[in-house]
Design a protein around this motif. Structure first.
Motif, PDB file in Angstrom:
ATOM      1  N   LEU A 181      27.114  -1.669 -21.697  1.00 25.68           N
ATOM      2  CA  LEU A 181      26.732  -1.696 -23.113  1.00 25.68           C
ATOM      3  C   LEU A 181      25.521  -0.793 -23.355  1.00 25.68           C
ATOM      4  CD1 LEU A 181      27.061  -5.380 -24.355  1.00 25.68           C
ATOM      5  CD2 LEU A 181      28.072  -3.371 -25.360  1.00 25.68           C
ATOM      6  N   ILE A 221      26.517   2.846 -23.185  1.00 27.80           N
ATOM      7  CA  ILE A 221      27.215   3.297 -24.403  1.00 27.80           C
ATOM      8  C   ILE A 221      26.212   3.471 -25.531  1.00 27.80           C
ATOM      9  CG2 ILE A 221      28.780   2.505 -26.198  1.00 27.80           C
ATOM     10  CD1 ILE A 221      30.677   1.668 -24.161  1.00 27.80           C
ATOM     11  N   ALA A 222      25.274   2.527 -25.618  1.00 25.89           N
ATOM     12  CA  ALA A 222      24.268   2.629 -26.669  1.00 25.89           C
ATOM     13  C   ALA A 222      23.436   3.889 -26.472  1.00 25.89           C
ATOM     14  CB  ALA A 222      23.378   1.392 -26.642  1.00 25.89           C
ATOM     15  N   THR A 267      32.195  -0.416 -27.720  1.00 25.41           N
ATOM     16  CA  THR A 267      31.163  -1.457 -27.795  1.00 25.41           C
ATOM     17  C   THR A 267      31.796  -2.816 -28.083  1.00 25.41           C
ATOM     18  OG1 THR A 267      29.696   0.212 -28.695  1.00 25.41           O
ATOM     19  CG2 THR A 267      28.971  -2.054 -28.913  1.00 25.41           C
ATOM     20  N   ALA A 327      31.639  -6.040 -25.783  1.00 29.93           N
ATOM     21  CA  ALA A 327      31.052  -7.254 -26.361  1.00 29.93           C
ATOM     22  C   ALA A 327      31.998  -8.441 -26.175  1.00 29.93           C
ATOM     23  CB  ALA A 327      30.765  -7.036 -27.844  1.00 29.93           C
TER      24      ALA A 327
END
Lengths: 420, 421
Positions: free
Chosen positions: A21, A24-25, B25, B29
């Motif tokens: 995550l 990707i951010a 994302t 998630a």
């Protein structure tokens, strides 16, 4: 209640997911900065060939666009091109799927009518052409590529023409008109034609059927004279098939194979096939415009290849696509493309084609000019139009003698009427 | 190969697109949420797969949200569907457990179903990112003067893998049909199955070579080169392979045969390309013996012409019992043991006259050589019971000790000085 202890493996996996995550951010945050990700322009090329997509086909496409790519990379060295080749007949559904995933190409190189279909299907963006760029296009091309809202579906890049290819070792000169063509057949020169509508349409111009067909396509009744023109066209096709030395093939590729095998002396061919044919026949390959007829010049359907903007581009991707379009249409690039490949003509009308230095370019320029008379038809009907199969059925029936030209004319006019 | 790497590297540029990033994302998630949810206090009573389904369902719901907003969602949807598919595959394996033996199911699951699913999933994702058709024509190198494209290499590897892994069940089925039709033995059926597998694998390899476009002349040249290599480098491997084929055709070492190895009966489980796998009942050990061992050395088998084995137990009886009665009792006792064959009939023998007892032998026939030890145990128990019942004594060794009355005579030269000798 005490917390259940977390297994080390579970903890590791959770950390990996959290790390992904974060990555990707970071990528999202960093993608606007130069140099973080590869500078790629995704280009999808529509393949109109009925044969399967193989290495030769892809290499052929890459070679044709290679000159442009090379020149563009001189100006933008960091940009990489990533090509995919997709069958043009399935392009709308393929683009729907890829656009839905956000993975559509930045740019497409397709036929003119496919570009309109893509725009109508909502899987491409209209091309933002300014007045200067529009002025460099043939008005008929710009008209052909515009939808009913006046939006330009794509930017014309090049023109691929339909020509006559002949074996000079057996047939010294190409037949200049349909009469000479049939005489060559009578002299035992094997000739090839296809039953495919798009590849056979050039005979409609030579035999005066264009106006009648355009009337029927527009939903109006052709006049008696126009009707007679259609009937003459169909009659000639049927008579041609009755000739012993004229053979109708189911597809262009099977006819090409017969030609390179030396079993045909003359056939219509695509300008893009000329290098392949020349590789096999060498200097014996002759290239000429398609024969004219009693009613005028041939009406080949020349393929206008256009650049279309995909819907999923990032801001940078769109900038790259537009920059490439701008580069591809400039006169110098267009001339390089034409002279370098000798298989395509420029879409920019201000570029002069050096017809004096090449018989192939001369024949292509003639074909491009003659093909303009087919534009009204092309504007009214695109390749996936449901009327096309019906017309094809009538045409095949006439060629193989199952339908009389007179009744086939009536059926053809009926089949061409716009469907509600 | 460089083209392929560049192509794959180019996919990274999709991360430049906000729509792609958003989808990835959301996928991550959903994965993190389902993992976190499973760690909550209220979760342990529920099965793990339920958390996975809820995670995948959450992802699909998020895709629905993206679609409603008119944003791209296809990539996330594909990944969600693949996730659900994986859960479905695990259910399928559980369902198959009802019908298939554990080892067969494990093989099917780990060698075919799961690799197949993962491969299909990878291809689907790659097709979403690129065009498989284009990737397939990327040249990866030259092989025997023929340019080989990635698609051909992929197909070749896939076909070889499928042939190696997947030809087992069809070959077993065909061999079973032959057994039913012709009436051959189980070991012959297994031999036929193995030969069919070798045949299919051989044809598959030849087919792959032709698929790659290798010409026959080049293949013959390779075979010539290989023969030199075989002479030096991989002689043992080739020798074992040829020995295995020979033994298979000869029929002496086939799956199901029982061979004596170091005095223990062992059952042939599998005749492999290099080695034969044997099972030893005594300690449940599995022995991997190179094929050429059976090819070059003498071996004892109990299953060459039939599966019967003649066993023997030895027993002693006291001298005062009539040997004829003892022998008759032994023979009658053997017949009462269930796994002792009635024909050929058990045979009692008087072996010799021992120090304490007369020694007898009881010879009998059994149908499964691997059961020898347990049947001998049964027979021995039955003999003990019969002797007890009939009052026949199995004597202990007897030794008579005599006490000597006179003192041992003193040695005359014991007191003689050593110097006087």
């Amino acid at each position: 209640m005490p917390q259940r202890p977390v297994q080390p493996a579970t903890r590791r996996r959770n950390r990996a997911a959290a790390l992904s995550l974060v990555l990707i951010a970071l990528a999202a945050a960093g993608c606007s900065r130069r140099g973080e990700l590869p500078n790629v322009l995704y280009v999808s090329i529509g393949s109109y060939s009925e044969k399967s997509i193989d290495t030769d086909l892809i290499e052929g496409f890459r070679k044709r666009l290679g000159g442009l790519e090379y020149g563009y990379r001189e100006l933008h060295p960091a940009t990489r091109f990533q090509f995919t080749v997709d069958p043009e007949a399935d392009l709308v559904s393929i683009m729907r799927r890829r656009t839905r995933a956000g993975l559509g190409p930045d740019l497409l190189v397709v036929n003119g009518d496919t570009s309109r279909q893509l725009l109508e299907a909502g899987v491409s963006d209209p091309y933002p052409a300014d007045a200067a760029r529009l002025a460099s296009l043939h008005p008929s091309d710009a008209q052909r590529l515009s939808d009913r809202h006046g939006r330009l579906s794509g930017l014309p890049l090049l023109v691929q023409t339909q020509l006559a290819c002949y074996n000079r070792s057996r047939l010294p000169t190409a037949p200049a008109n349909l009469n000479e063509l049939l005489k060559a057949g009578a002299r035992r020169h094997p000739l090839g034609l296809t039953t495919e509508l798009g590849e056979l349409f050039w005979t409609a111009g030579s035999l005066g059927a264009i106006d009648g067909l355009a009337q029927a396509l527009a939903g109006r009744q052709p006049s008696t004279q126009q009707r007679q023109g259609i009937q003459n066209w169909l009659t000639w096709l049927q008579e041609a098939n009755n000739q012993m030395w004229v053979t109708f093939f189911g597809s262009q590729s099977s006819m090409d194979n017969e030609f390179v095998a030396g079993r045909l002396d003359w056939m219509p061919c695509r300008s893009t096939s000329v290098p392949t044919l020349r590789k096999r026949l060498g200097n014996n390959l002759g290239v000429a415009p398609l024969p004219s007829g009693p009613s005028g010049p041939a009406s080949p359907i020349n393929r206008l290849r256009v650049l279309v903007l995909g819907k999923n581009s990032s801001a940078q991707g769109r900038r790259r696509a537009l920059a490439f379009g701008h580069y591809a249409l400039n006169p110098l690039s267009q001339r390089t493309l034409t002279v370098g490949s000798q298989t395509v003509l420029p879409a920019n009308r201000y570029v002069t084609v050096p017809i004096g230095s090449s018989a192939t370019l001369r024949a292509m320029a003639t074909a491009a000019h003659d093909g303009l008379q087919a534009n009204p038809i092309i504007r009214l009907v695109h390749t996936s139009d449901p009327r096309i199969p019906a017309v094809q059925t009538v045409l095949t029936g006439v060629v193989f003698g199952e339908l009389a030209p007179r009744s086939a004319t009536t059926q053809l006019i009926r089949a061409l009427r716009p469907q509600r | 190969m460089k083209d392929l790497l560049l192509e794959a590297f180019g996919w990274l540029a999709y991360l430049e697109r906000p729509q792609v990033l958003l989808q990835l994302t959301l996928v991550l998630a959903a994965i993190v949420l389902q993992r976190q949810g499973r760690r909550q206090r209220w979760w342990p009573k529920r099965p793990r797969w339920l958390a996975s389904i809820l995670g995948a369902a959450l992802l699909l719901a998020l895709c629905g949200g993206l679609a409603a907003l008119g944003w791209a969602y296809g990539l996330a949807l594909l990944l969600g569907e693949l996730w659900l598919g994986w859960i479905g595959l695990q259910w399928l394996v559980l369902w198959l457990a009802r019908w298939l033996p554990q080892d067969r199911l494990h093989q099917l699951s780990t060698r075919l179903l799961k690799p197949g699913y993962l491969l299909a999933a990878t291809l689907l994702v790659v097709e979403e990112l690129d065009s498989l058709r284009d990737l397939a024509v990327i040249p990866v190198g030259q092989l025997l003067g023929v340019s080989v494209a990635l698609g051909k290499v992929f197909n070749a590897v896939l076909v070889v893998y499928l042939v190696l892994v997947g030809c087992g069940p069809p070959a077993a089925g065909l061999a079973w049909l032959v057994q039913r039709a012709v009436g051959i033995s189980d070991s012959s059926r297994k031999a036929i199955e193995l030969m069919l597998r070798y045949l299919v694998v051989g044809l598959g390899l030849i087919g792959v070579a032709f698929h790659l476009g290798l010409n026959a002349t080049a293949l013959i040249a390779v075979a010539g080169g290989l023969s030199v290599g075989l002479g030096f480098g991989i002689k043992e491997v080739f020798s074992n392979f040829v020995s295995g084929l020979w033994l298979l055709f000869e029929g002496s070492v086939r799956p199901g045969e029982v061979l004596m190895l170091d005095g223990d009966p062992c059952e042939v489980r599998k005749l492999g390309l290099r080695a034969t796998l044997l099972w030893r009942d005594r300690d449940n050990a599995e022995l991997l013996i190179p094929n050429q061992t059976f090819f070059t050395e003498a071996a004892t088998t109990f299953t060459a012409s039939d599966r019967m084995r003649r066993s023997q137990v030895n027993v002693s009886a006291a001298y005062h019992h009539d040997p004829a009665a003892v022998i008759a009792l032994l023979e009658a006792t053997a017949l009462t043991v269930p796994r002792v064959l009635p024909a050929p009939a058990p045979k009692g023998l008087l072996l010799n006259y021992g120090d304490s007892a007369i020694q007898y032998a009881l010879r009998f026939w059994i149908s499964n050589p691997m059961d020898n030890v347990s049947i001998c145990s049964d027979v021995n128990q039955a003999i003990w019971t019969a002797f007890q019942r009939e009052g026949i004594e199995i004597p202990f060794p007897q030794q008579v000790q005599y006490t000597i009355a006179t003192q041992p005579k003193q040695s005359g030269n014991a007191s003689r000085p050593a110097a006087q000798t």
